[in-house]
Scaffold this active site. Structure first.
Site, PDB file in Angstrom:
ATOM      1  N   ASP A  75      38.751   4.032  61.907  1.00  0.00           N
ATOM      2  CA  ASP A  75      39.985   3.259  61.740  1.00  0.00           C
ATOM      3  C   ASP A  75      40.185   2.792  60.299  1.00  0.00           C
ATOM      4  O   ASP A  75      41.303   2.563  59.845  1.00  0.00           O
ATOM      5  CB  ASP A  75      39.977   2.003  62.632  1.00  0.00           C
ATOM      6  N   ASP A 124      39.517  -5.289  58.606  1.00  0.00           N
ATOM      7  CA  ASP A 124      40.898  -4.923  58.951  1.00  0.00           C
ATOM      8  C   ASP A 124      41.957  -5.583  58.077  1.00  0.00           C
ATOM      9  O   ASP A 124      43.075  -5.856  58.534  1.00  0.00           O
ATOM     10  CB  ASP A 124      41.162  -5.210  60.437  1.00  0.00           C
TER      11      ASP A 124
HETATM   12  N1  GLY Z   1      41.155  -0.539  65.260  1.00  0.00           N
HETATM   13  C1  GLY Z   1      40.866  -0.708  66.641  1.00  0.00           C
HETATM   14  C2  GLY Z   1      41.752   0.056  67.536  1.00  0.00           C
HETATM   15  O1  GLY Z   1      42.385   1.023  67.154  1.00  0.00           O
HETATM   16  O2  GLY Z   1      41.806  -0.316  68.686  1.00  0.00           O
END
Ligand code: GLY
Length: 384
Positions: A158, A98
């Site tokens: 994501d 992330d």
């Molecule tokens: N990237 C994790 C979420 O959207 O909760």
């Protein structure tokens, strides 16, 4: 409720000033500390810079700075840059993918707006961290956990939002490795995360020989359901991929993912947390998905020919109109967010997530709502 009216230009200005007022009120609480991923009974606890979500608050601060040019926002933004620089140099909780969610709104934005070299260095180090998670066998960026571990040999939808950091780092450094990995990951994701009907898997396992394995959910209701935020990441992520690669397949993916998303929306255009459900199920909404999709639509409107952009902008105005009319936090308060009724992780009998942030404000819901208002208020150079 009937279908929401598109938000007008004047309403955008009012909503934007109101949101910026809430960000201003929150500055003292979240300058030395970060904002938690989601609120607890409507108020965000302060936290250390350890979560995957800590970039969204400084992103809001930079959007507020763009609106006002007020030095108070710049000072908090700078304090956050120092914290994010420390985090990546000391490698504090960065063993995951992330890096884009963290460093694009916190540091790429800071560098773009103020020329801050510390922010640039931090963002490039974050891009290096992100590409260190690339798995050549299968060609994907491993999302979580120890590299190569069988239970974590997977990527997640994501991640499409993490990739603009790599394209940015490539442009900044002139080194082709960032774009090369972003393109390879995108190709693997487009081929596997999107189902034939345009819906998406949250996570997708690859086999150790590099062949595709199977989709599994973590935060959706079940493996073959339609986690709303995953779909939203798919919509926004695929139009960003089209912008960054020019690949017509990414544009086609955007259209298919959007079409699926629209077929499952309730009348007020804000989905339940999993689109398997409609509001009469009593399941909570996820307002953050609506904010993310609105930003994807506005990016499409920005980059696509005029014949198509009008329709996307109208839809985005309806979604932002609904969020402003029915979901905006009614009273400014220290520690409050911008939009109510987000869902971070809701436990089901079939998923593997830790339950938290159900029917609360979420830091990314607030960020993307503010981004959507900023886009609607005039020309905006995306951080992503
Ligand atoms: N990237 C994790 C979420 O959207 O909760």
């Amino acid at each position: 409720m009937s279908r929401p009216l598109p938000i007008t230009g004047e309403q955008v200005q009012t909503a934007l000033d109101r949101a910026v007022g809430q960000v201003r009120l929150n500055l003292p609480k979240y300058t030395k500390r970060c904002q938690n991923h989601s609120s607890v009974n409507g108020i965000y606890p302060a936290c250390g810079n350890t979560q995957w979500t800590c970039g969204f608050w400084p992103g809001e601060v930079w959007l507020a700075y763009e609106r006002t040019r007020d030095d108070a926002f710049r000072q908090t933004g700078k304090a956050m840059v120092e914290s994010f620089h420390r985090r990546i140099v000391k490698k504090i909780r960065v063993a995951h993918h992330d890096m884009g969610f963290l460093y694009t709104p916190a540091c790429v934005a800071a560098y773009r707006l103020t020329g801050d070299e510390q922010a640039r260095e931090a963002a490039i180090l974050a891009a290096d961290q992100l590409i260190s998670r690339f798995q050549p066998k299968g060609e994907f960026i491993q999302a979580w956990g120890r590299m190569g571990a069988r239970m974590n040999y997977r990527f997640i939808i994501d991640c499409l939002l993490n990739l603009p950091l790599l394209y940015w780092a490539g442009r900044e450094t002139g080194d082709g490795k960032y774009e090369d990995i972003a393109r390879r990951h995108t190709a693997t994701c487009m081929a596997n995360s999107f189902r034939p009907d345009g819906s998406t898997f949250h996570t997708f396992y690859m086999n150790k020989d590099g062949t595709p394995g199977y989709g599994r959910t973590c935060q959706g209701y079940k493996d073959d359901s339609f986690w709303a935020r995953g779909q939203a990441w798919g919509v926004y992520g695929s139009i960003l991929s089209y912008r960054d690669t020019g690949d017509p397949a990414a544009l086609d993916t955007f259209k298919r993912a959007l079409a699926f998303y629209l077929t499952r929306l309730p009348e007020d255009l804000v989905p339940c947390w999993d689109m398997l459900f409609q509001p009469d199920s009593g399941e909570p909404r996820d307002s953050s998905s609506a904010a993310i999709v609105a930003c994807g639509l506005l990016e499409a409107a920005r980059i696509l020919p005029r014949e198509e952009s009008g329709e996307y902008e109208k839809l985005a105005r309806e979604m932002v109109g609904s969020l402003t009319e029915c979901y905006a936090v009614p009273e400014p308060k220290v520690g409050a967010g911008l939009i109510l009724h987000g869902t971070y992780s809701k436990k089901s009998p079939y998923n593997t997530c830790f339950p938290e942030g159900v029917d609360e404000c979420t830091s990314w819901g607030d960020f993307f709502y503010l981004e959507a208002l900023t886009r609607l208020a005039g020309d905006w150079d995306p951080y992503w």
